[in-house]
Design an enzyme around this catalytic site. Structure first.
Site: not given
Ligand code: ADP
Length: 314
Positions: A43, A209, A238-241
């Site tokens: 989602a 990522t 939700a960064a990865g999503d």
């Molecule tokens: P997940 O949440 O799936 O573990 P990541 O932590 O690798 O994935 O984050 C996914 C993407 O979100 C990263 O490639 C980056 O572009 C962005 N991101 C995550 N954390 C940060 C941060 N602290 N500052 C800036 N961008 C971030």
């Protein structure tokens, strides 16, 4: 609208409590404020795709017969996602229990509930679908079947192999683009530099990522580096999503891979500056305006290249 994206996956109601730190096994931590947010990898990615704009986004999901289902469905509809809902009576909708620490770390326990009811035969018609976006919070046999049917129909299959788990042996044969974080990449490809790990995976395009470092992609023999944008992270849930949904939206609009990675990085960086999963995902205009004001420093790219194990000869 052309080039629609179909997301097939999970929806969970997130129960989020903020605390000084994430509890260690056996530890009890006295937390502070509590809130519920619509979430779930599928989602979240559907919302991120819809907010990225320019493509019609649809989602296949399974919900229980409970009040959480109403909240989860409304969140998708509000974001402009068209839904195909499988109703699972007598089962709770998916839930996730999230402890979010003051330094933006999190620990998450998911109770899949109705998400476990998704079956291979639930895949809707792929007529007009150009991109199918999948994750691993729903049963693996259904994920593998969706990927197989879509791939055979000429649909681009994007798999976010999260959470990390062993994949059905033939699944990767049906995947055009794989998105993994560092832990998921190591689980699939074993040890080595990031570049070596990515080259071991039998898919045409792999995106890894790397949290606050950014991301790296391999398409065939070509490598792409996108350093993260500098922000003060509040909640990386939700960064990865956000990254996956935004990437799918841009690719479905035929954006070059480098542009799609830049947009996805900006959208996910902005999502990290706000609390909540879907609530934190920015809209297209906001990302574009923010991107226009960003200056990328060459030394960030060099540092990222070194981290990935890229040498002059790569
Ligand atoms: P997940 O949440 O799936 O573990 P990541 O932590 O690798 O994935 O984050 C996914 C993407 O979100 C990263 O490639 C980056 O572009 C962005 N991101 C995550 N954390 C940060 C941060 N602290 N500052 C800036 N961008 C971030």
């Amino acid at each position: 609208m052309k080039a629609p994206v179909l997301v097939a996956g999970s929806a969970n109601l997130d129960f989020v409590v903020r605390a000084p730190h994430v509890p260690a096994p056996g530890e009890t931590v006295l937390g502070r404020d509590f809130a519920t947010f619509p979430g779930g990898k599928g989602a979240n990615q559907a919302v991120a795709c819809a907010r990225a704009g320019g493509v019609a986004t649809r989602m296949l999901l399974a919900l229980g017969d409970d009040p959480y289902a109403t909240v989860l469905e409304a969140a998708l509809v509000d974001a402009g996602v068209a839904t195909h809902i499988v109703r699972a009576p007598d089962v709770a909708s998916g839930t996730a229990f999230i402890c979010l620490s003051d330094d933006a770390e999190n620990a998450i326990t998911v109770a899949p509930g109705a998400n476990a009811a998704l079956r291979p035969h639930h895949l809707p018609s792929l007529f007009g679908v150009t991109h199918l976006l999948l994750q691993l919070e729903t049963p693996l046999d259904a994920v593998a079947s969706f990927a197989h049917v879509a791939h055979a129909a000429g649909v681009h299959v994007l798999l976010n192999a999260a959470p990390a788990t062993a994949l059905p042996p033939l699944l990767l044969q049906d995947v055009d683009l794989l998105v993994v974080n560092e832990g998921e990449l190591a689980a699939l490809a074993g040890p080595g530099t990031l570049v070596a790990q990515m080259s071991r995976l039998p898919v045409p395009c792999v995106v890894a990522t790397l949290g606050a470092r950014g991301c790296v992609a391999r398409r065939g023999g070509e490598l792409f580096l996108q350093p993260a944008f500098r922000i003060d992270a509040v909640d990386t849930t939700a960064a990865g999503d956000t990254f996956c949904g935004a990437l799918a939206a841009r690719l479905a609009q035929h954006a070059p891979l480098a542009d799609a990675l830049r947009f996805a990085s900006a959208a996910s960086a902005l999502a990290c500056t706000r609390l909540g999963a879907q609530a934190s995902i920015p809209a297209r205009d906001e990302v574009d305006a923010w991107l226009a004001a960003q200056v990328e420093a060459p030394d960030h790219k060099a540092a990222l290249a070194a981290y990935c194990g890229i040498t002059g000869s790569d």
